[in-house]
Design a protein around this motif. Structure first.
Motif, PDB file in Angstrom:
ATOM      1  N   PRO A   1       0.812  -1.231   0.000  1.00  0.00           N
ATOM      2  CA  PRO A   1       0.000   0.000   0.000  1.00  0.00           C
ATOM      3  C   PRO A   1       0.844   1.279   0.000  1.00  0.00           C
ATOM      4  CG  PRO A   1      -0.453  -1.370   1.962  1.00  0.00           C
ATOM      5  CD  PRO A   1       0.642  -2.041   1.218  1.00  0.00           C
ATOM      6  N   ASP A   2       2.003   1.255   0.641  1.00  0.00           N
ATOM      7  CA  ASP A   2       2.843   2.460   0.631  1.00  0.00           C
ATOM      8  C   ASP A   2       3.347   2.733  -0.783  1.00  0.00           C
ATOM      9  OD1 ASP A   2       2.483   2.778   3.303  1.00  0.00           O
ATOM     10  OD2 ASP A   2       4.365   1.778   3.881  1.00  0.00           O
TER      11      ASP A   2
ATOM     12  N   THR B   1       0.641   4.220  -2.881  1.00  0.00           N
ATOM     13  CA  THR B   1       0.475   5.661  -2.685  1.00  0.00           C
ATOM     14  C   THR B   1       1.547   6.451  -3.433  1.00  0.00           C
ATOM     15  OG1 THR B   1      -0.440   5.193  -0.515  1.00  0.00           O
ATOM     16  CG2 THR B   1       0.285   7.461  -0.925  1.00  0.00           C
ATOM     17  N   GLN B   2       2.783   5.971  -3.310  1.00  0.00           N
ATOM     18  CA  GLN B   2       3.887   6.666  -3.976  1.00  0.00           C
ATOM     19  C   GLN B   2       3.709   6.668  -5.491  1.00  0.00           C
ATOM     20  OE1 GLN B   2       7.805   5.056  -3.024  1.00  0.00           O
ATOM     21  NE2 GLN B   2       8.606   5.959  -4.930  1.00  0.00           N
TER      22      GLN B   2
ATOM     23  N   GLN C   1      -6.453   7.974  -6.531  1.00  0.00           N
ATOM     24  CA  GLN C   1      -6.514   7.151  -5.317  1.00  0.00           C
ATOM     25  C   GLN C   1      -5.553   5.988  -5.425  1.00  0.00           C
ATOM     26  OE1 GLN C   1     -10.976   6.837  -6.151  1.00  0.00           O
ATOM     27  NE2 GLN C   1     -10.756   5.958  -4.076  1.00  0.00           N
ATOM     28  N   ALA C   2      -5.174   5.450  -4.248  1.00  0.00           N
ATOM     29  CA  ALA C   2      -4.312   4.279  -4.228  1.00  0.00           C
ATOM     30  C   ALA C   2      -4.863   3.254  -3.259  1.00  0.00           C
ATOM     31  CB  ALA C   2      -2.895   4.666  -3.812  1.00  0.00           C
ATOM     32  N   THR C   3      -4.566   1.985  -3.522  1.00  0.00           N
ATOM     33  CA  THR C   3      -5.023   0.937  -2.607  1.00  0.00           C
ATOM     34  C   THR C   3      -4.064  -0.250  -2.630  1.00  0.00           C
ATOM     35  OG1 THR C   3      -6.769  -0.663  -2.142  1.00  0.00           O
ATOM     36  CG2 THR C   3      -6.467  -0.061  -4.445  1.00  0.00           C
TER      37      THR C   3
END
Lengths: 370, 370, 370, 370
Positions: A45-46, A49-50, A59-61
């Motif tokens: 998940p990190d 996001t990056q 959005q990120a997931t």
């Protein structure tokens, strides 16, 4: 055509390639609504996001199912390892999304078949990442064949060679495990098969032989471990057109980096192509005067569409990533019902069947009908 | 070494080639007694007389048996059509002559076997006209393999393509008749096989498929006649060394004039070669620093023996006919008991056996042990 | 045409080349009386005897004047160092012999002029050893230009590069002494100039600059000695046709072995050629359809005369020494009054004048009319 | 580093190229804040609006001064015709913007000088669009030179050829008017000069000659009009390093599409490069064993930075537009004070001075110090 919401699963090499394509497809082509980069999924998940920040996704997931559940997502780019393609693609199709999935479809034929079934049932658009068919040079070769420039094609040879498995002293890794597939055959043999499919249609009959250049490879501690996959595959084949052919694959071929060498022999000429010099191809035609017949090296130019959407001057060269931008544009054309040259799940299944027939031929040491 | 008396049978292309070699071998090499050009035979006696004058032979005859009966003849060059090789070679050997015979040995395997038997029984020297192994580039490739420059060879591809049968509108002639042999396989497949034999030894196992690009060809009056030979042959093989390989032959390959393209893959590098550019070869080796690894194009130079006997400066180029001069010199070395790199009747029989095994494999559609 | 008696002076590289040509010209061409190899001269009398045996000459001598005095000698091949050309050629012409002399004519322009005068006064045939114009590819290029295939030629570039002076650690030798001439300019610049002369006629105006890549070279004891010649010469020029051009020479060009690269730009196409691949040239013509325009690589074939006298099949390749056989045949044609493409002493003088004008341009740093 | 606001002036080929770069630089490199595409200017306001939508810019205008007055704009991309560069760049610099300006600086040397002065006075970052120096292959060549891989460079040849002016039957247009500049010299000679500058520094002395392949070209009604510019320029030069060189330019060179061919001769090796095959270069080095010395063809690979930012696998190929993405990233590095390889206005002025010295040399027919 309405603006589409894009979801991207995976952020490795192909994930980045898709992201670049989604960012560039409108500036390059100018004839489509702006895609909205909605959702990016990545197991970590990190990292998700990056990469979402880098690639411009809203959005990120860490959970790809969230992305598929997102109603703003209309198209899902799937760029994860092959083993995940079937599950993700089927889920996306069932959720009513269009799917742009990297090749090959799936390690198991049954999975590929399920994917094709799901695609058909959904009525949605599917495109597989067979980017080499998007090269304007390949498009032009296809057009020359259609125009009968080299007459009836009676024989075809295609080679695909790289050297990422060529070092026998390199540590054993998953590509030498049977669980990864057959070896060169499915690892990258699908690329030359996609070119054959694009240019000539289906393979009808195959006789294959696979080989291990190195029977063992060292584990980290130096102990030799048996290699379970075949870095070399050589295939005699017949096309449905009646032409005969040879396909030779080697992922232990020192010095070859991205060679996909095609030789197309016709009744009035010959065409050759090598992916390592992707901005040119060679044409020999008997319509030239005898004393001046020779292979012409033809450089990409604006008349070889859609090169002109990238560059208005000849000979300046497209890159590998540009092929993905063209593929992305073809996907959008297909979604919108415009003419489009792509390999969807239905056609992709033909390629998978050819691969598995080759593997069977190797095991049984006989010709197999596809 | 004493001066040898030379007899030449046949004055076509290869006859002329042998004649040129016999005229030039001493001026080029300087290390042998002057060959005495004694007798020339040619079915047409007038032509025999004319060519004897041109080629510098003392006597001419329309009857080759006269030549073989000539006690001044020590060596017989046989350059007639393949069907005559066996009879002439055996007669010459039985008459105590050394024999330099053009390739292939004979259309029928039994004849080739008789030739090999006669050679053995006679104790005389035999050399077959496999001139491509005489290229200093090929010699150097062989030396590099011996020095382990590219490590263990695990895969080999060889192609031979020409276009003398490529035109489907050309009138049917004897090369399309079954009596001429299988087609590309024996017509010129023996050349790449000679390279494989020279570099790696024998082929152990083959799987072949032959194809007809044009099922019929027009007779002079335009009526189509069925083609009985195969212009295309594609072969999967294994070498006795354990390496796998592919051989692809096409004598209907538009634009190819004398292509014999070799790709040799090893555990530490790759070598490629194309007869159409016979004064160079390519070497890729992992001993170069990673960022500068690439295929080197190496031009013939004096250090690649015996190029220096022809030219003391690098890169100036030998021609096809020069290969025959080298072959002639190797023949003389062999007769005189000096080290020599040639394919005699014994080794030639291995090549013939491989060819016939390939034809059988095609018929039976299965792997055949040679 | 009567059989001619041949004398050969010099037995180095070019001496051997002439000898090979005299031995092969009849077997290759078949249309001339057998040349009689009468006399061979070589400063070292023992070597003369040995080479006469190897090359097939009847007599040997350590004194070239004896050869010229021999009434059985009709043609004299002069292959000695350049400084001897004038004296020998003039003596031969005055003795009523035809002269085949290696290029260039002589280090001093005055000597070259005396040679041309002697040739004119004698009425005998002279041919200079500008063998590159004898390549069937060059002949064909000339024919294509005459047929206006690439339209009006407006610009020409020619490069000649080798690397025999490229190593700055090699010991100083005579090629770096002023007495040897200017350097690359006269050492091998005459070769590209012979191609320009053959294809386009005379150079009218030159602007040259010469350079020393290494100002000193080590003597045997390691002491540096000043280099007096120029390994690099670069020239802007205009042809009498009005076309502009560039000639670039470098005998310290690592990796170049026998490069003579020609680029001929016309109003309807372009032709390129490189001597390192002497059996092919490239043609680009606007008569091809736009989307298939490209440089064609054309391989030598029987239709490119006189390749067919050597080999009846295309793409098999001539070698450097074959060019000398063709040159020899052209000499015999010229002697016999048949059409012939050669550079005699009169035309050779034009080349010498261009060379000296270039050297003057370098000294005076200005354009010089030839 | 803060996110920068971007303004783009011009939407032709180079405008699109800059737009693509601004869209892709973050997804490709991932190490910079997202550029904000703020303002796009284009003389035609409707087109401005359309392109802003395609390229992703927030605002559009028909008046470039508005863009420069926009406080949200930090960097201005100038891609208008050359005649506008000076005015726009100076205005942008005076408004405190960084400037990314297409090459060349300006037709008149005085304008280029004013641009360099303005850059210096402003303290802002300037980068000129010399994209060919951004090719990872060129970067690697530069590194090899620094590592002394080919020893001391003593001679350089560079050619740039295209064929967009090669057709003498095409209608006269502005590129043949004196107001457009000298011709090939400033039209594209600046590109090879940028490579020389990047690899070796400044040119110190030049001797140039320009030529018109076609003295007239037809107006639309067929009347011939005098051509005022020179499609061909040939230059002898010396570098400040002491090396000599030749530059040859031809924009009427049929068949050449984007050729920039570089030959770099050193005391221990040679490097060659051709922009038409921009993903490879050739290296010859004497550190290879003598019998295996040859030009290596080295394909772009991840170790040739920043290729790896685009593609993690070797040999897959970058395209021309990718060079602009790298240039964009270098611009951002330079703005942020990180190491950067670019040609700013100060260095660009050196190139302009060399061009004008060449033109003067042509007029005065003598060597000119730059």
């Amino acid at each position: 055509m309405k603006s589409l919401g894009i979801g991207l699963i995976g952020t490795g090499y192909m994930g980045k390639c898709h992201a670049l394509a989604w960012n560039s497809v409108l500036p390059v082509f100018g004839d489509i609504p702006r895609p909205r980069l909605v959702h990016l999924a990545e197991a970590n998940p990190d990292l998700a996001t990056q990469r979402a920040a880098e690639f411009g996704f809203e959005q990120a997931t860490g959970d790809w199912r969230e992305l598929i559940a997102n109603p703003d997502v209309d198209v899902v780019s799937i760029t994860t390892p092959n083993a995940f393609h079937a599950e993700m693609a089927i889920a996306a199709l069932e959720a009513g999304k269009h799917v742009w999935c990297e090749k090959p479809m799936a390690p198991a034929l049954a999975d590929a078949e399920r994917m094709a079934d799901a695609a058909k049932a959904s009525g949605k658009t599917t495109v597989l990442g067979y980017n080499y068919i998007q090269n304007p040079m390949m498009r032009h070769i296809s057009q020359l064949l259609a125009e009968d420039t080299i007459g009836t094609v009676n024989h075809v040879r295609v080679e695909m060679d790289e050297d990422f498995m060529a070092d026998p002293t390199a540590t054993f890794y998953w590509k030498s495990e049977a669980s990864s597939g057959y070896g060169a055959l499915d690892d990258f043999g699908v690329h030359p098969l996609s070119l054959l499919h694009y240019l000539f249609g289906n393979v009808s009959r195959v006789m294959a032989s696979m080989a291990k250049p190195f029977p063992t490879r060292p584990l980290k501690d130096g102990t030799p471990r048996d290699v379970e996959t075949f870095d070399i595959a050589s295939v005699l084949f017949e096309l449905e057109t009646g032409a005969s052919g040879v396909m030779a694959l080697n992922r232990s071929a020192w010095g070859r980096k991205g060679r996909i060498a095609l030789q197309i022999f016709g009744s009035r000429g010959t065409i050759t192509y090598d992916q390592e010099r992707m901005n040119e191809f060679q044409l020999y035609t008997t319509s030239d005067r005898g004393t001046e017949q020779g292979f012409r090296t033809i450089l990409t130019a604006p008349a070889h569409e859609p090169y002109n959407r990238f560059i208005p001057a000849p000979g300046h060269g497209l890159g590998f990533n540009d092929l993905k931008i063209i593929e992305c544009h073809e996907l959008l054309n297909k979604i919108d019902g415009r003419p489009s040259q792509t390999i969807g799940f239905a056609e992709g299944l033909d390629i998978e069947r050819a691969v598995h027939a080759m593997a069977q031929s190797h095991r049984e040491q006989r010709w197999i009908a596809v």
